[in-house]
Design a protein around this motif. Structure first.
Motif, PDB file in Angstrom:
ATOM      1  N   TYR A  93      46.021  29.104  40.301  1.00 46.17           N
ATOM      2  CA  TYR A  93      45.587  30.328  40.970  1.00 46.17           C
ATOM      3  C   TYR A  93      45.885  31.557  40.115  1.00 46.17           C
ATOM      4  CZ  TYR A  93      44.572  27.597  45.109  1.00 46.17           C
ATOM      5  OH  TYR A  93      44.020  26.688  45.975  1.00 46.17           O
ATOM      6  N   GLY A  94      46.964  31.512  39.353  1.00 49.52           N
ATOM      7  CA  GLY A  94      47.277  32.627  38.468  1.00 49.52           C
ATOM      8  C   GLY A  94      46.245  32.778  37.364  1.00 49.52           C
ATOM      9  N   GLU A  95      45.818  31.647  36.797  1.00 49.93           N
ATOM     10  CA  GLU A  95      44.797  31.687  35.739  1.00 49.93           C
ATOM     11  C   GLU A  95      43.459  32.189  36.296  1.00 49.93           C
ATOM     12  OE1 GLU A  95      44.826  27.701  34.263  1.00 49.93           O
ATOM     13  OE2 GLU A  95      46.356  28.133  32.730  1.00 49.93           O
ATOM     14  N   HIS A  96      43.143  31.756  37.500  1.00 53.53           N
ATOM     15  CA  HIS A  96      41.909  32.229  38.153  1.00 53.53           C
ATOM     16  C   HIS A  96      41.975  33.739  38.354  1.00 53.53           C
ATOM     17  CE1 HIS A  96      38.801  31.486  41.629  1.00 53.53           C
ATOM     18  NE2 HIS A  96      38.390  32.374  40.748  1.00 53.53           N
ATOM     19  N   ALA A  97      43.140  34.214  38.803  1.00 54.73           N
ATOM     20  CA  ALA A  97      43.317  35.651  39.027  1.00 54.73           C
ATOM     21  C   ALA A  97      43.207  36.437  37.723  1.00 54.73           C
ATOM     22  CB  ALA A  97      44.676  35.916  39.676  1.00 54.73           C
ATOM     23  N   LEU A  98      43.775  35.894  36.647  1.00 57.79           N
ATOM     24  CA  LEU A  98      43.736  36.578  35.358  1.00 57.79           C
ATOM     25  C   LEU A  98      42.304  36.654  34.821  1.00 57.79           C
ATOM     26  CD1 LEU A  98      45.245  37.919  33.037  1.00 57.79           C
ATOM     27  CD2 LEU A  98      45.678  35.643  32.078  1.00 57.79           C
ATOM     28  N   LYS A  99      41.594  35.540  34.919  1.00 54.73           N
ATOM     29  CA  LYS A  99      40.210  35.505  34.431  1.00 54.73           C
ATOM     30  C   LYS A  99      39.339  36.493  35.200  1.00 54.73           C
ATOM     31  CE  LYS A  99      36.264  32.398  33.725  1.00 54.73           C
ATOM     32  NZ  LYS A  99      35.733  31.020  33.903  1.00 54.73           N
ATOM     33  N   LEU A 100      39.470  36.498  36.526  1.00 58.03           N
ATOM     34  CA  LEU A 100      38.662  37.398  37.348  1.00 58.03           C
ATOM     35  C   LEU A 100      39.027  38.856  37.075  1.00 58.03           C
ATOM     36  CD1 LEU A 100      36.542  37.815  39.523  1.00 58.03           C
ATOM     37  CD2 LEU A 100      38.320  37.418  41.259  1.00 58.03           C
ATOM     38  N   SER A 101      40.315  39.126  36.902  1.00 61.84           N
ATOM     39  CA  SER A 101      40.759  40.498  36.608  1.00 61.84           C
ATOM     40  C   SER A 101      40.160  40.997  35.302  1.00 61.84           C
ATOM     41  CB  SER A 101      42.290  40.552  36.523  1.00 61.84           C
ATOM     42  OG  SER A 101      42.877  40.281  37.768  1.00 61.84           O
ATOM     43  N   GLU A 102      40.139  40.130  34.295  1.00 62.25           N
ATOM     44  CA  GLU A 102      39.573  40.514  32.997  1.00 62.25           C
ATOM     45  C   GLU A 102      38.073  40.755  33.106  1.00 62.25           C
ATOM     46  OE1 GLU A 102      42.802  38.250  30.095  1.00 62.25           O
ATOM     47  OE2 GLU A 102      40.928  37.239  30.660  1.00 62.25           O
ATOM     48  N   GLU A 103      37.388  39.936  33.902  1.00 64.46           N
ATOM     49  CA  GLU A 103      35.943  40.119  34.104  1.00 64.46           C
ATOM     50  C   GLU A 103      35.649  41.439  34.807  1.00 64.46           C
ATOM     51  OE1 GLU A 103      34.762  36.676  36.273  1.00 64.46           O
ATOM     52  OE2 GLU A 103      34.783  35.336  34.527  1.00 64.46           O
ATOM     53  N   LEU A 104      36.519  41.795  35.754  1.00 62.35           N
ATOM     54  CA  LEU A 104      36.335  43.029  36.531  1.00 62.35           C
ATOM     55  C   LEU A 104      36.892  44.257  35.816  1.00 62.35           C
ATOM     56  CD1 LEU A 104      37.396  41.669  40.049  1.00 62.35           C
ATOM     57  CD2 LEU A 104      35.064  42.196  39.307  1.00 62.35           C
ATOM     58  N   GLY A 105      37.704  44.034  34.780  1.00 65.54           N
ATOM     59  CA  GLY A 105      38.392  45.151  34.139  1.00 65.54           C
ATOM     60  C   GLY A 105      39.444  45.743  35.050  1.00 65.54           C
ATOM     61  N   TYR A 106      40.022  44.899  35.891  1.00 68.28           N
ATOM     62  CA  TYR A 106      41.012  45.335  36.894  1.00 68.28           C
ATOM     63  C   TYR A 106      42.404  45.287  36.255  1.00 68.28           C
ATOM     64  CZ  TYR A 106      43.483  45.355  41.425  1.00 68.28           C
ATOM     65  OH  TYR A 106      44.301  45.645  42.489  1.00 68.28           O
ATOM     66  N   GLN A 107      42.882  46.436  35.816  1.00 69.70           N
ATOM     67  CA  GLN A 107      44.114  46.505  35.041  1.00 69.70           C
ATOM     68  C   GLN A 107      45.342  46.061  35.843  1.00 69.70           C
ATOM     69  OE1 GLN A 107      43.817  47.183  31.725  1.00 69.70           O
ATOM     70  NE2 GLN A 107      41.638  47.183  32.272  1.00 69.70           N
ATOM     71  N   HIS A 108      45.425  46.507  37.083  1.00 73.42           N
ATOM     72  CA  HIS A 108      46.569  46.119  37.919  1.00 73.42           C
ATOM     73  C   HIS A 108      46.566  44.616  38.167  1.00 73.42           C
ATOM     74  CE1 HIS A 108      49.802  46.567  40.784  1.00 73.42           C
ATOM     75  NE2 HIS A 108      49.080  45.987  41.737  1.00 73.42           N
ATOM     76  N   GLY A 109      45.375  44.034  38.309  1.00 72.79           N
ATOM     77  CA  GLY A 109      45.264  42.589  38.504  1.00 72.79           C
ATOM     78  C   GLY A 109      45.718  41.818  37.278  1.00 72.79           C
ATOM     79  N   ILE A 110      45.396  42.326  36.087  1.00 75.34           N
ATOM     80  CA  ILE A 110      45.837  41.687  34.846  1.00 75.34           C
ATOM     81  C   ILE A 110      47.364  41.675  34.786  1.00 75.34           C
ATOM     82  CG2 ILE A 110      45.888  41.921  32.331  1.00 75.34           C
ATOM     83  CD1 ILE A 110      43.026  43.072  32.519  1.00 75.34           C
ATOM     84  N   LEU A 111      47.964  42.792  35.171  1.00 75.78           N
ATOM     85  CA  LEU A 111      49.423  42.893  35.200  1.00 75.78           C
ATOM     86  C   LEU A 111      50.028  41.870  36.155  1.00 75.78           C
ATOM     87  CD1 LEU A 111      51.833  45.174  34.406  1.00 75.78           C
ATOM     88  CD2 LEU A 111      51.676  45.479  36.856  1.00 75.78           C
ATOM     89  N   LYS A 112      49.516  41.828  37.397  1.00 73.84           N
ATOM     90  CA  LYS A 112      50.076  40.946  38.423  1.00 73.84           C
ATOM     91  C   LYS A 112      49.846  39.473  38.080  1.00 73.84           C
ATOM     92  CE  LYS A 112      49.863  41.822  42.809  1.00 73.84           C
ATOM     93  NZ  LYS A 112      51.286  42.002  43.119  1.00 73.84           N
ATOM     94  N   ALA A 113      48.689  39.153  37.519  1.00 76.96           N
ATOM     95  CA  ALA A 113      48.396  37.758  37.180  1.00 76.96           C
ATOM     96  C   ALA A 113      49.318  37.261  36.071  1.00 76.96           C
ATOM     97  CB  ALA A 113      46.935  37.621  36.770  1.00 76.96           C
ATOM     98  N   ASN A 114      49.556  38.082  35.054  1.00 74.92           N
ATOM     99  CA  ASN A 114      50.480  37.697  33.992  1.00 74.92           C
ATOM    100  C   ASN A 114      51.889  37.505  34.537  1.00 74.92           C
ATOM    101  OD1 ASN A 114      49.252  37.497  31.239  1.00 74.92           O
ATOM    102  ND2 ASN A 114      48.460  39.516  31.778  1.00 74.92           N
ATOM    103  N   SER A 115      52.287  38.373  35.463  1.00 80.01           N
ATOM    104  CA  SER A 115      53.599  38.238  36.087  1.00 80.01           C
ATOM    105  C   SER A 115      53.700  36.928  36.863  1.00 80.01           C
ATOM    106  CB  SER A 115      53.847  39.415  37.036  1.00 80.01           C
ATOM    107  OG  SER A 115      55.044  39.240  37.761  1.00 80.01           O
ATOM    108  N   ALA A 116      52.660  36.618  37.649  1.00 81.59           N
ATOM    109  CA  ALA A 116      52.647  35.390  38.450  1.00 81.59           C
ATOM    110  C   ALA A 116      52.695  34.147  37.564  1.00 81.59           C
ATOM    111  CB  ALA A 116      51.407  35.364  39.347  1.00 81.59           C
ATOM    112  N   LEU A 117      51.917  34.161  36.494  1.00 80.35           N
ATOM    113  CA  LEU A 117      51.891  33.009  35.583  1.00 80.35           C
ATOM    114  C   LEU A 117      53.231  32.848  34.870  1.00 80.35           C
ATOM    115  CD1 LEU A 117      48.291  33.498  34.195  1.00 80.35           C
ATOM    116  CD2 LEU A 117      49.147  31.407  35.278  1.00 80.35           C
TER     117      LEU A 117
END
Length: 284
Positions: A70-94
């Motif tokens: 789920y963390g990898e899914h979140a990171l990939k989607l965040s990068e596709e959306l350009g969602y900076q806060h999501g990139i931060l949270k996904a890296n933290s979760a992973l």
């Protein structure tokens, strides 16, 4: 000699802890199931990123391999959306998922990415959080000086973020010094953590952890009166909040302290008046 009643209390506490663990596990499973039900219908937007990050966070202790998915899914989607806060949270979760699996090198890679993202966002609080995460990995690896260096940098970042209550970083610095057998150096940070927490929200669980650390540090410096003073305060909080894990651990540490000084009484032991009855009952 410490009365058997002390050990019976500890045994009963351990039995109750097992029952509590089953309840907590059941509640966690229900929480995860409620989030999983939302995933199929979720749109590929920032809300879905946050949902996936929360699923990863929920899984990281019970099924970290699923947390990674789920963390990898979140990171990939965040990068596709350009969602900076999501990139931060996904890296933290992973990073957390890999850390709990003891894949510390991979965990460091994600926490380093988290730190880079926090710096890109110019978020001092997130910079501090990333530095603490990195420090925790170094702490687990036994690289205590690196852990300490990152915690001190985290403290500076939190100051830049105008965080007055830096309990966590103060207590963590104290804990690392304890692991380094630098007990006297640990105490100013632990006592500062206690002061900050009391001045702010005074969350009982946080105070109990700091009291426990202070008790351990004073124990190792041979200041048993101060050690018992803080340990009994930790015990009181654990009892009042129903935290059986903390209660059992503190009971064990109190017993170990009395064994260390070779008796059930110590002439210099000063216990708060409100806790004297608790002490007497343990020692009957």
């Amino acid at each position: 000699m410490i009365h058997s009643r002390y050990f019976l209390q500890l045994l009963l506490c351990l039995v109750l802890m097992s029952a509590s663990a089953n309840i907590i596990a059941s509640e966690r499973e229900a929480y995860i199931d409620s989030m999983l039900a939302l995933v199929p219908e979720a749109k590929n937007d920032t809300n879905k990123v946050l949902l996936l990050c929360e699923l990863s966070r929920a899984y990281f202790q019970v099924a970290p391999d699923k947390g990674v998915v789920y963390g990898e899914h979140a990171l990939k989607l965040s990068e596709e959306l350009g969602y900076q806060h999501g990139i931060l949270k996904a890296n933290s979760a992973l990073g957390r998922c890999y850390a709990v699996q003891n894949n510390l090198s991979i965990a460091l890679q994600y926490f380093d990415a988290m730190l880079s993202q926090a710096r890109k966002m110019k978020s001092n609080e997130d910079i501090g959080n990333a530095l603490v995460s990195i420090a925790n990995v170094y702490n687990e690896k036994g690289e205590y000086q690196k852990a300490l260096n990152h915690l001190l940098k985290a403290d500076n970042a939190y100051k830049e973020a105008n965080m007055n209550n830096r309990y966590f970083v103060m207590n963590n610095i104290g804990s690392v010094y304890i692991r380094m057998d630098s007990f006297k150096q640990s105490l100013p940070y632990i006592l500062e953590a206690i002061r900050m927490e009391k001045q702010d929200k005074a969350v009982p669980g946080r105070l109990a952890i700091a009291y426990e650390n202070a008790g351990s540090a004073y124990n190792m410096t041979g200041e048993y009166d101060r050690s018992l003073y803080y340990l009994f305060q930790a015990l009181d909080i654990a009892e009042k909040t129903g935290n059986r894990v903390s209660y059992a651990n503190t009971l064990s540490n109190i017993g170990a302290t009395y064994l260390r000084i070779g008796s059930t009484e110590h002439p210099n032991t000063t216990i708060p008046d409100s806790l004297k009855n608790k002490k007497e009952n343990l020692l009957k």
